[in-house]
Write a protein that holds these residues in place. Structure first.
Motif, PDB file in Angstrom:
ATOM      1  N   ASN A 147      23.732-105.406  22.463  1.00 42.53           N
ATOM      2  CA  ASN A 147      24.247-105.850  23.761  1.00 42.53           C
ATOM      3  C   ASN A 147      23.545-105.042  24.854  1.00 42.53           C
ATOM      4  O   ASN A 147      23.808-103.848  25.031  1.00 42.53           O
ATOM      5  N   ALA A 148      22.685-105.711  25.611  1.00 37.32           N
ATOM      6  CA  ALA A 148      21.883-105.018  26.622  1.00 37.32           C
ATOM      7  C   ALA A 148      22.677-104.649  27.857  1.00 37.32           C
ATOM      8  O   ALA A 148      22.193-103.881  28.702  1.00 37.32           O
ATOM      9  N   GLU A 149      23.904-105.179  27.990  1.00 35.83           N
ATOM     10  CA  GLU A 149      24.697-104.896  29.180  1.00 35.83           C
ATOM     11  C   GLU A 149      25.452-103.572  29.091  1.00 35.83           C
ATOM     12  O   GLU A 149      25.838-103.007  30.104  1.00 35.83           O
ATOM     13  N   LEU A 150      25.690-103.079  27.879  1.00 38.26           N
ATOM     14  CA  LEU A 150      26.493-101.864  27.723  1.00 38.26           C
ATOM     15  C   LEU A 150      25.918-100.667  28.481  1.00 38.26           C
ATOM     16  O   LEU A 150      26.666 -99.944  29.143  1.00 38.26           O
ATOM     17  N   PRO A 151      24.606-100.407  28.428  1.00 36.90           N
ATOM     18  CA  PRO A 151      24.089 -99.237  29.161  1.00 36.90           C
ATOM     19  C   PRO A 151      24.205 -99.365  30.674  1.00 36.90           C
ATOM     20  O   PRO A 151      24.062 -98.371  31.383  1.00 36.90           O
ATOM     21  N   ARG A 152      24.468-100.592  31.182  1.00 34.09           N
ATOM     22  CA  ARG A 152      24.564-100.783  32.625  1.00 34.09           C
ATOM     23  C   ARG A 152      25.960-100.529  33.167  1.00 34.09           C
ATOM     24  O   ARG A 152      26.146-100.381  34.370  1.00 34.09           O
ATOM     25  N   SER A 153      26.967-100.498  32.294  1.00 37.10           N
ATOM     26  CA  SER A 153      28.334-100.271  32.739  1.00 37.10           C
ATOM     27  C   SER A 153      28.520 -98.807  33.136  1.00 37.10           C
ATOM     28  O   SER A 153      27.713 -97.948  32.755  1.00 37.10           O
ATOM     29  N   PRO A 154      29.561 -98.472  33.906  1.00 32.66           N
ATOM     30  CA  PRO A 154      29.763 -97.065  34.307  1.00 32.66           C
ATOM     31  C   PRO A 154      29.863 -96.121  33.112  1.00 32.66           C
ATOM     32  O   PRO A 154      29.205 -95.071  33.082  1.00 32.66           O
ATOM     33  N   SER A 155      30.681 -96.484  32.121  1.00 33.37           N
ATOM     34  CA  SER A 155      30.794 -95.617  30.942  1.00 33.37           C
ATOM     35  C   SER A 155      29.488 -95.588  30.168  1.00 33.37           C
ATOM     36  O   SER A 155      29.122 -94.556  29.582  1.00 33.37           O
ATOM     37  N   GLY A 156      28.770 -96.706  30.149  1.00 33.53           N
ATOM     38  CA  GLY A 156      27.492 -96.752  29.456  1.00 33.53           C
ATOM     39  C   GLY A 156      26.464 -95.829  30.089  1.00 33.53           C
ATOM     40  O   GLY A 156      25.677 -95.187  29.395  1.00 33.53           O
ATOM     41  N   ARG A 157      26.465 -95.741  31.409  1.00 29.96           N
ATOM     42  CA  ARG A 157      25.524 -94.840  32.089  1.00 29.96           C
ATOM     43  C   ARG A 157      25.830 -93.378  31.766  1.00 29.96           C
ATOM     44  O   ARG A 157      24.923 -92.558  31.580  1.00 29.96           O
ATOM     45  N   VAL A 158      27.122 -93.056  31.710  1.00 32.54           N
ATOM     46  CA  VAL A 158      27.505 -91.683  31.356  1.00 32.54           C
ATOM     47  C   VAL A 158      27.081 -91.382  29.922  1.00 32.54           C
ATOM     48  O   VAL A 158      26.526 -90.316  29.622  1.00 32.54           O
ATOM     49  N   LEU A 159      27.345 -92.334  29.021  1.00 31.19           N
ATOM     50  CA  LEU A 159      26.987 -92.127  27.620  1.00 31.19           C
ATOM     51  C   LEU A 159      25.474 -91.954  27.460  1.00 31.19           C
ATOM     52  O   LEU A 159      25.021 -91.062  26.732  1.00 31.19           O
ATOM     53  N   ALA A 160      24.689 -92.780  28.138  1.00 33.45           N
ATOM     54  CA  ALA A 160      23.230 -92.673  28.043  1.00 33.45           C
ATOM     55  C   ALA A 160      22.749 -91.309  28.518  1.00 33.45           C
ATOM     56  O   ALA A 160      21.858 -90.699  27.903  1.00 33.45           O
ATOM     57  N   ALA A 161      23.337 -90.810  29.607  1.00 34.15           N
ATOM     58  CA  ALA A 161      22.931 -89.505  30.131  1.00 34.15           C
ATOM     59  C   ALA A 161      23.265 -88.386  29.149  1.00 34.15           C
ATOM     60  O   ALA A 161      22.450 -87.486  28.912  1.00 34.15           O
ATOM     61  N   VAL A 162      24.458 -88.448  28.554  1.00 36.05           N
ATOM     62  CA  VAL A 162      24.879 -87.399  27.617  1.00 36.05           C
ATOM     63  C   VAL A 162      24.014 -87.423  26.361  1.00 36.05           C
ATOM     64  O   VAL A 162      23.540 -86.376  25.888  1.00 36.05           O
ATOM     65  N   VAL A 163      23.784 -88.614  25.788  1.00 34.02           N
ATOM     66  CA  VAL A 163      22.986 -88.705  24.563  1.00 34.02           C
ATOM     67  C   VAL A 163      21.536 -88.307  24.851  1.00 34.02           C
ATOM     68  O   VAL A 163      20.874 -87.675  24.020  1.00 34.02           O
ATOM     69  N   GLY A 164      21.042 -88.647  26.041  1.00 31.45           N
ATOM     70  CA  GLY A 164      19.694 -88.232  26.404  1.00 31.45           C
ATOM     71  C   GLY A 164      19.548 -86.726  26.451  1.00 31.45           C
ATOM     72  O   GLY A 164      18.569 -86.159  25.944  1.00 31.45           O
ATOM     73  N   GLU A 165      20.530 -86.048  27.030  1.00 33.63           N
ATOM     74  CA  GLU A 165      20.508 -84.583  27.063  1.00 33.63           C
ATOM     75  C   GLU A 165      20.656 -84.005  25.663  1.00 33.63           C
ATOM     76  O   GLU A 165      20.039 -82.985  25.319  1.00 33.63           O
ATOM     77  N   LEU A 166      21.478 -84.668  24.849  1.00 37.35           N
ATOM     78  CA  LEU A 166      21.658 -84.209  23.467  1.00 37.35           C
ATOM     79  C   LEU A 166      20.338 -84.287  22.706  1.00 37.35           C
ATOM     80  O   LEU A 166      20.003 -83.379  21.935  1.00 37.35           O
ATOM     81  N   ALA A 167      19.588 -85.361  22.916  1.00 37.05           N
ATOM     82  CA  ALA A 167      18.296 -85.502  22.252  1.00 37.05           C
ATOM     83  C   ALA A 167      17.345 -84.377  22.658  1.00 37.05           C
ATOM     84  O   ALA A 167      16.609 -83.836  21.824  1.00 37.05           O
ATOM     85  N   GLU A 168      17.375 -84.003  23.934  1.00 41.77           N
ATOM     86  CA  GLU A 168      16.460 -82.977  24.420  1.00 41.77           C
ATOM     87  C   GLU A 168      16.835 -81.583  23.929  1.00 41.77           C
ATOM     88  O   GLU A 168      15.971 -80.732  23.718  1.00 41.77           O
ATOM     89  N   ARG A 169      18.134 -81.337  23.751  1.00 43.93           N
ATOM     90  CA  ARG A 169      18.605 -79.974  23.485  1.00 43.93           C
ATOM     91  C   ARG A 169      19.319 -79.840  22.144  1.00 43.93           C
ATOM     92  O   ARG A 169      20.062 -78.890  21.921  1.00 43.93           O
ATOM     93  N   ALA A 170      19.060 -80.781  21.240  1.00 45.15           N
ATOM     94  CA  ALA A 170      19.799 -80.838  19.979  1.00 45.15           C
ATOM     95  C   ALA A 170      19.740 -79.529  19.205  1.00 45.15           C
ATOM     96  O   ALA A 170      20.736 -79.102  18.614  1.00 45.15           O
ATOM     97  N   HIS A 171      18.592 -78.893  19.206  1.00 44.12           N
ATOM     98  CA  HIS A 171      18.422 -77.692  18.372  1.00 44.12           C
ATOM     99  C   HIS A 171      18.658 -76.401  19.158  1.00 44.12           C
ATOM    100  O   HIS A 171      18.386 -75.311  18.652  1.00 44.12           O
ATOM    101  N   GLY A 172      19.197 -76.528  20.367  1.00 46.50           N
ATOM    102  CA  GLY A 172      19.507 -75.333  21.141  1.00 46.50           C
ATOM    103  C   GLY A 172      20.974 -74.946  21.077  1.00 46.50           C
ATOM    104  O   GLY A 172      21.354 -73.909  21.619  1.00 46.50           O
ATOM    105  N   PHE A 173      21.800 -75.775  20.416  1.00 48.74           N
ATOM    106  CA  PHE A 173      23.230 -75.486  20.312  1.00 48.74           C
ATOM    107  C   PHE A 173      23.539 -74.714  19.030  1.00 48.74           C
ATOM    108  O   PHE A 173      22.861 -74.881  18.012  1.00 48.74           O
ATOM    109  N   GLY A 174      24.596 -73.916  19.096  1.00 50.14           N
ATOM    110  CA  GLY A 174      25.115 -73.289  17.893  1.00 50.14           C
ATOM    111  C   GLY A 174      25.973 -74.269  17.115  1.00 50.14           C
ATOM    112  O   GLY A 174      26.256 -75.378  17.574  1.00 50.14           O
TER     113      GLY A 174
END
Length: 317
Positions: A147-174
């Protein structure tokens, strides 16, 4: 990254199901075909773990097509969240196609046919879902896969931002931070799925104000009787009207009350000022008085027992 070369492509496994060294027992097996040249497949894969979620950061220079190839002897493949970090892509499942640009995510399942295409020079971050979130996704009947519309919704935008940061910093967390990050992703995704289940539309006008008042009432009285009849009577509306308010948000009254109680109990469990109180006492203070029932629903919601949550908080402190 185990790869087995076949005439029709390359079988790849063990990038999410890292405990499985045998192709026949891996739940994450896919067939990868190079779209140009037909040569073997090579990519950099960095698995990671976030509590109940398994992840893998995949970087490749080849343009590829990916399709599921689960082994009959392996556990049934689960639902996945894929985020395109760089490059271009497209996912097709359940009769829908979702074009992927950097920062877009898509939901899909390995239990049904799908086609994922990634252009050359791609970076793709994929996560398995915890059992509770996957179960909620399964109730949508395939309405949110590809569903291509999910990332455009308000919650979808928040989720995309969080998962994007997680991808960048995955191995920096304890270890504890990784588990908590996985819980945050699951919570945001469950919010998105509830919104999508409520026809994707927000409650508007006076209904929004009425629902806000009901939500505040519930939060203030978690230890009290919060049956639909009691809530409706306190707001001078019918039970049918109350259910309609929640239906627009994609969740039932009882489910919302249960989740709010569990979320508040979880906060109490990690509060140092309440460390002397047993978990069942904290549960009773929030309206969940039966100890065995409380432990069961708590583990189903968060993937951990009340004791494990408290022990992790104590270790972190």
């Amino acid at each position: 990254m185990p790869v087995e070369r076949r005439d029709d492509g390359n079988l790849v496994f063990g990038y999410l199901d890292t405990a499985s060294a045998d192709l026949s027992g891996a739940s994450d097996t896919v067939l990868v075909r190079a779209l140009v040249g037909g040569e073997g497949y090579a990519a950099e894969m960095r698995p990671s773990r976030f509590g109940a979620l398994s992840g893998c950061d995949i970087s490749g220079e080849q343009a590829i097509r990916v399709m599921p190839r689960p082994s009959p002897a392996a556990p049934r493949p689960g639902h996945l969240l894929g985020l395109l970090v760089s490059g271009r892509g497209e996912l097709e499942q359940d009769g829908r196609q979702a074009e992927l640009a950097p920062g877009d995510f898509v939901l899909y399942t390995g239990a049904r046919p799908f086609r994922l295409e990634l252009d050359s020079g791609h970076r793709y971050f994929v996560l398995t879902l915890d059992a509770g979130t996957a179960g909620q996704l399964a109730t949508t009947g395939g309405a949110v896969t590809a569903n291509a519309e999910l990332p455009r919704s308000p919650s979808g935008r928040v989720l995309a931002a969080v998962v994007g940061e997680l991808a960048e910093r995955a191995h920096g967390f304890g270890p504890l931070a990784r588990r908590e990050m996985g819980e945050h992703v699951s919570a945001i995704l469950r919010t998105l799925l509830r919104e999508a289940g409520g026809s994707g539309a927000a409650v508007g006008g006076g209904a929004a104000g009425a629902l806000d008042r009901v939500l505040a009432y519930i939060d203030d009285r978690l230890a009290e009787d919060l049956s639909p009849g009691t809530i409706a009577a306190a707001h001078h509306i019918s039970v049918r009207h109350l259910h309609a308010l929640f239906r627009e948000s994609g969740v039932t009254v009882s489910d919302h009350v249960r989740r709010r109680r569990l979320e508040r109990i979880r906060q109490d469990l990690v509060d140092p000022a309440l460390a002397h109180l047993p978990a069942y006492v904290l549960a009773a203070r929030r309206g969940l008085g039966e100890a065995s029932h409380f432990s069961r629903v708590f583990r189903a919601e968060f993937g951990l027992s009340p004791r494990a949550v408290r022990e992790q908080a104590h270790a972190r402190a």
